[in-house]
Design an enzyme around this catalytic site. Sequence first.
Site, PDB file in Angstrom:
ATOM      1  CD  GLU A 101       1.376  -5.810   5.175  1.00 51.05           C
ATOM      2  OE1 GLU A 101       2.218  -6.710   5.409  1.00 51.05           O
ATOM      3  OE2 GLU A 101       0.686  -5.775   4.147  1.00 51.05           O
ATOM      4  CD  GLU A 111      -2.696  -7.724   2.276  1.00 55.13           C
ATOM      5  OE1 GLU A 111      -2.446  -6.527   2.043  1.00 55.13           O
ATOM      6  OE2 GLU A 111      -3.352  -8.118   3.250  1.00 55.13           O
ATOM      7  CB  ALA A 159      -0.875  -0.015   1.249  1.00 57.20           C
ATOM      8  N   GLY A 168       0.567  -5.135   0.611  1.00 57.21           N
ATOM      9  CA  GLY A 168      -0.581  -5.130  -0.285  1.00 57.21           C
ATOM     10  C   GLY A 168      -0.245  -5.685  -1.660  1.00 57.21           C
TER      11      GLY A 168
HETATM   12  N1  3HC Z   1       4.608   3.496   0.167  1.00 60.04           N
HETATM   13  C1  3HC Z   1       5.108   4.701  -0.120  1.00 60.04           C
HETATM   14  N2  3HC Z   1       6.406   4.930  -0.353  1.00 60.04           N
HETATM   15  C2  3HC Z   1       7.235   3.881  -0.294  1.00 60.04           C
HETATM   16  C3  3HC Z   1       6.784   2.580  -0.003  1.00 60.04           C
HETATM   17  C4  3HC Z   1       5.396   2.397   0.237  1.00 60.04           C
HETATM   18  N3  3HC Z   1       4.884   1.207   0.501  1.00 60.04           N
HETATM   19  N4  3HC Z   1       7.837   1.740  -0.003  1.00 60.04           N
HETATM   20  C5  3HC Z   1       8.909   2.490  -0.308  1.00 60.04           C
HETATM   21  N5  3HC Z   1       8.548   3.776  -0.480  1.00 60.04           N
HETATM   22  C6  3HC Z   1       9.420   4.891  -0.871  1.00 60.04           C
HETATM   23  C7  3HC Z   1      10.510   5.149   0.163  1.00 60.04           C
HETATM   24  O1  3HC Z   1      10.060   5.988   1.193  1.00 60.04           O
HETATM   25  C8  3HC Z   1      11.585   5.782  -0.676  1.00 60.04           C
HETATM   26  O2  3HC Z   1      11.240   7.119  -0.862  1.00 60.04           O
HETATM   27  P1  3HC Z   1      12.374   8.256  -0.981  1.00 60.04           P
HETATM   28  O3  3HC Z   1      13.188   7.865  -2.178  1.00 60.04           O
HETATM   29  O4  3HC Z   1      11.581   9.491  -1.151  1.00 60.04           O
HETATM   30  O5  3HC Z   1      13.130   8.188   0.304  1.00 60.04           O
HETATM   31  C9  3HC Z   1      11.449   5.073  -2.017  1.00 60.04           C
HETATM   32  O6  3HC Z   1      10.128   4.504  -2.026  1.00 60.04           O
HETATM   33  C10 3HC Z   1      12.453   3.958  -2.239  1.00 60.04           C
HETATM   34  O7  3HC Z   1      12.422   3.100  -1.097  1.00 60.04           O
HETATM   35  P2  3HC Z   1      13.755   2.475  -0.492  1.00 60.04           P
HETATM   36  O8  3HC Z   1      14.785   3.529  -0.305  1.00 60.04           O
HETATM   37  O9  3HC Z   1      13.362   1.664   0.688  1.00 60.04           O
HETATM   38  O10 3HC Z   1      14.209   1.540  -1.722  1.00 60.04           O
HETATM   39  P3  3HC Z   1      14.843   0.099  -1.735  1.00 60.04           P
HETATM   40  O11 3HC Z   1      15.036  -0.214  -3.154  1.00 60.04           O
HETATM   41  O12 3HC Z   1      15.958   0.027  -0.778  1.00 60.04           O
HETATM   42  O13 3HC Z   1      13.730  -0.880  -1.115  1.00 60.04           O
HETATM   43  C11 3HC Z   1      11.580  -1.875  -0.816  1.00 60.04           C
HETATM   44  C12 3HC Z   1      12.544  -1.121  -1.779  1.00 60.04           C
HETATM   45  C13 3HC Z   1      12.162  -3.218  -0.458  1.00 60.04           C
HETATM   46  C14 3HC Z   1      10.269  -2.040  -1.523  1.00 60.04           C
HETATM   47  C15 3HC Z   1      11.412  -1.031   0.474  1.00 60.04           C
HETATM   48  O14 3HC Z   1      11.116   0.294   0.123  1.00 60.04           O
HETATM   49  C16 3HC Z   1      10.330  -1.499   1.394  1.00 60.04           C
HETATM   50  O15 3HC Z   1      10.509  -2.429   2.141  1.00 60.04           O
HETATM   51  N6  3HC Z   1       9.181  -0.787   1.378  1.00 60.04           N
HETATM   52  C17 3HC Z   1       8.132  -0.993   2.344  1.00 60.04           C
HETATM   53  C18 3HC Z   1       7.271  -2.120   1.981  1.00 60.04           C
HETATM   54  C19 3HC Z   1       6.128  -2.226   2.962  1.00 60.04           C
HETATM   55  O16 3HC Z   1       6.244  -1.986   4.144  1.00 60.04           O
HETATM   56  N7  3HC Z   1       4.970  -2.607   2.431  1.00 60.04           N
HETATM   57  C20 3HC Z   1       3.818  -2.766   3.237  1.00 60.04           C
HETATM   58  C21 3HC Z   1       3.043  -1.507   3.207  1.00 60.04           C
HETATM   59  S1  3HC Z   1       1.637  -1.586   4.269  1.00 60.04           S
HETATM   60  C22 3HC Z   1       0.486  -2.411   3.355  1.00 60.04           C
HETATM   61  O17 3HC Z   1       0.730  -2.870   2.274  1.00 60.04           O
HETATM   62  C23 3HC Z   1      -0.847  -2.485   4.011  1.00 60.04           C
HETATM   63  C24 3HC Z   1      -1.758  -3.497   3.325  1.00 60.04           C
HETATM   64  O18 3HC Z   1      -1.643  -4.726   4.007  1.00 60.04           O
HETATM   65  C25 3HC Z   1      -3.172  -3.076   3.352  1.00 60.04           C
END
Ligand code: 3HC
Length: 699
Positions: free
Chosen positions: A127, A107, A63, A104
Amino acid sequence: MTEHVTVSRDGEIAIVTLDNPPVNALSFHLREPLGKALEALRDDEAVRGVVIACAGATFIAGADITEFNTPKATASPNLRELIVLLESFEKPTVAAIHGTAFGGGLELAMGCHFRVADRNARFGLPEVKLGLLPGAGGTLRLPRLIGPLKALTVIVSGNPIGARDALAEGLVEAVYDDSLVANAVAFAREQADKATALVPVSRREDKIAEAKNDLDTFDAGVAALLKKKRGLDAPRLCAQSVRNGLTMPFDEALAQERAYFVELVEGEQSRAQRHLFFAEREAAKVPGVGKEVEPREVRRAGVIGAGTMGGGIAMSFLNGGIPVTILEMDREALDRGIARMDGNYAISVKRGSLTEEAKAKRMGLLTGTTDYADLADCDLIIEAVFEEMAIKKEVFGKLDAVAKPGAILASNTSYLDVDEIAASTSRPSDVVGLHFFSPANIMRLLEIVRGRKTAPDVLKTALAVARKIAKVPVVVGVCHGFVGNRMLASRSAELEDLLLEGATPEQVDKVFTDFGWPMGPFAMGDLAGLDIGWRNRKSLGKTAAIADALCEQGRFGQKTGKGFYIYEAGSRTPTPDPEVAALIEEKAREKGVNRRDISAEEIAERTMYPMINEGAKILQEGIASRASDVDIVWVNGYGFPIGKGGPMFWAESEGLGKIVERLEHWHGRTGKAVFEPAELLREAADSGSLAAARKGKAA
Ligand code: 3HC
Ligand code: NAI
């Protein structure tokens, strides 16, 4: 078709390509056209199968976290609606996954009938690291694909699994070395040609049948998984939701999962953990080190000193695949240091977290030496010898003579002046502090200490290397103890006096563990060894009445079975010791201190508020660039509870005004400098925001 969603055709198979840089997060501007495209494809009789793929570096990473708690997060079509739509397809749907399918994203992929992947793809539901649970059926669909306990392991750890494991567990149907989308199209065509009925994941029961009939085994597995997650709401609700999937009809469990998600996303813990997610990424952006700065290449690292820290630092590099040359004073110390590293890896093999081959490979990257000339081919050399300026200068002098031009010279010093060390070389711009935390192969924090003359590309290299060896870097300035140890000293300043005035070690420690720290300061001292601080105090001409007396009695903590507490033979559990209570009373009498009852509130105010105050001074002096950098230091280096977001984040929710008022109270009563509110803290008390006050100062 929009800039974020395009639909193309390969015969009767449609390919939906999502493009929402940088990580294809499921933002509203992506969900809306995706929903429209899917509806059209579902009703298009010319289409016999659908592939969902992503442009760019990765499949959907989840998400859009920046949309949380805004109307866009829930605007229709939300993710749950998209998945319902996918599950209504009567033609095969295939997710073609490269990079990461996280949160997500996974998912959505589980809403498809099939998942195929590139061999480097990774799958996870992270998450929980944001203080959340997968809120679009992840806690219910993953168990239906890989079994409930395996699913819960993935969900509660938040850690990803690779394509090979995903294939073995049944999360994906096929893994390809290349041409992912073409292979996915062929896969979809094959499925469309089959006459077998398509069953959505939500309707599959075979993988959960056993656990449904044996909830006791499931519950025992859950208890083991949750053991280390005490105090956090998200892992507990993840487990409850997976369990609901075994005891309730799917749709009821799904509604319940949604209710948990809403509860968590609005809660303080998730707000704190989301703050940390962005803080960690923000910390990688260093003032004066722009995108244009190229890092230097680090093909080989050198480490000087194979003691506690040198060994752990070397292991971090070996774990990251970087060859290491390690230098000691003599052969005996070298052999001892290398044997300790080998022994540490052997423990991991025994525990099953490392294979023999991986151990051999890592140790194979290690070269030992006692000759400085052997460091000539190292690109980065980290000194971890005794904490004495004279010795450090001597070592840097030798390094200056042998290191190749452009090599980075780093010190792991805990307290010493990096500028003074740099000045002892002919190349101060190549010198930087790299302050690892003990045990260095485990602890994630790396304080990168920027000297007055440290070159921007040296900092860029340090940041890049940190990432490669799985550390969380924070760039800090030069001062005694840098960010972490300097604040720790302020947190500890009142500990002796609290005991003398009437508190007990167990009472103080309980205030800390109740707050969420893994351990209180006295139990921690016993674990680390009280002799370390004793030796340090002696060298600085300082005293601590109670701790010194304990050390004089040979009570060094756990290693001698006695310290602030007593430890039964072989046990690590601290038990209060009446002898210590008597000793404290005796010292209080000697000093003429009247003992009284001390409340938990007073203990918290006299330990944690000075720590916050010191953090504010650090910000004021520009030793840390942002309040969130301080949070990253404390969460990753000192066990500050993640659910509270780090000391500076916590201070804002506690109320900066209240903290200033209580600091003034204690300052008035004791006159001690640790309580004198920092100017920045006073200013921030008005706006409630440290960041705003810091910005005001910078401007
Ligand atoms: N939403 C918004 N922005 C995000 C994001 C997300 N889910 N994931 C990453 N970003 C942004 C980062 O903040 C960063 O922004 P910036 O360049 O402005 O600082 C940019 O994307 C690049 O991210 P990274 O520096 O972390 O890049 P990497 O290549 O090192 O890693 C990744 C990529 C492995 C995808 C890592 O970003 C990551 O683990 N992201 C989080 C994933 C996550 O937590 N997903 C779950 C979200 S909650 C959800 O899905 C709820 C659902 O169940 C309903
Ligand atoms: P240690 O005493 O375990 O190891 C130091 C090693 O350096 C010894 O093996 C010694 O033989 C070797 N050594 C000393 N002089 C040398 C020289 N001239 N050439 C080559 N080798 C030499 O000490 P520890 O704990 O590893 O600390 C090392 C440094 O790391 C210190 O600066 C310390 O402040 C810092 N540090 C220590 C932490 C800890 O928790 N122990 C945490 C973070 C930093």
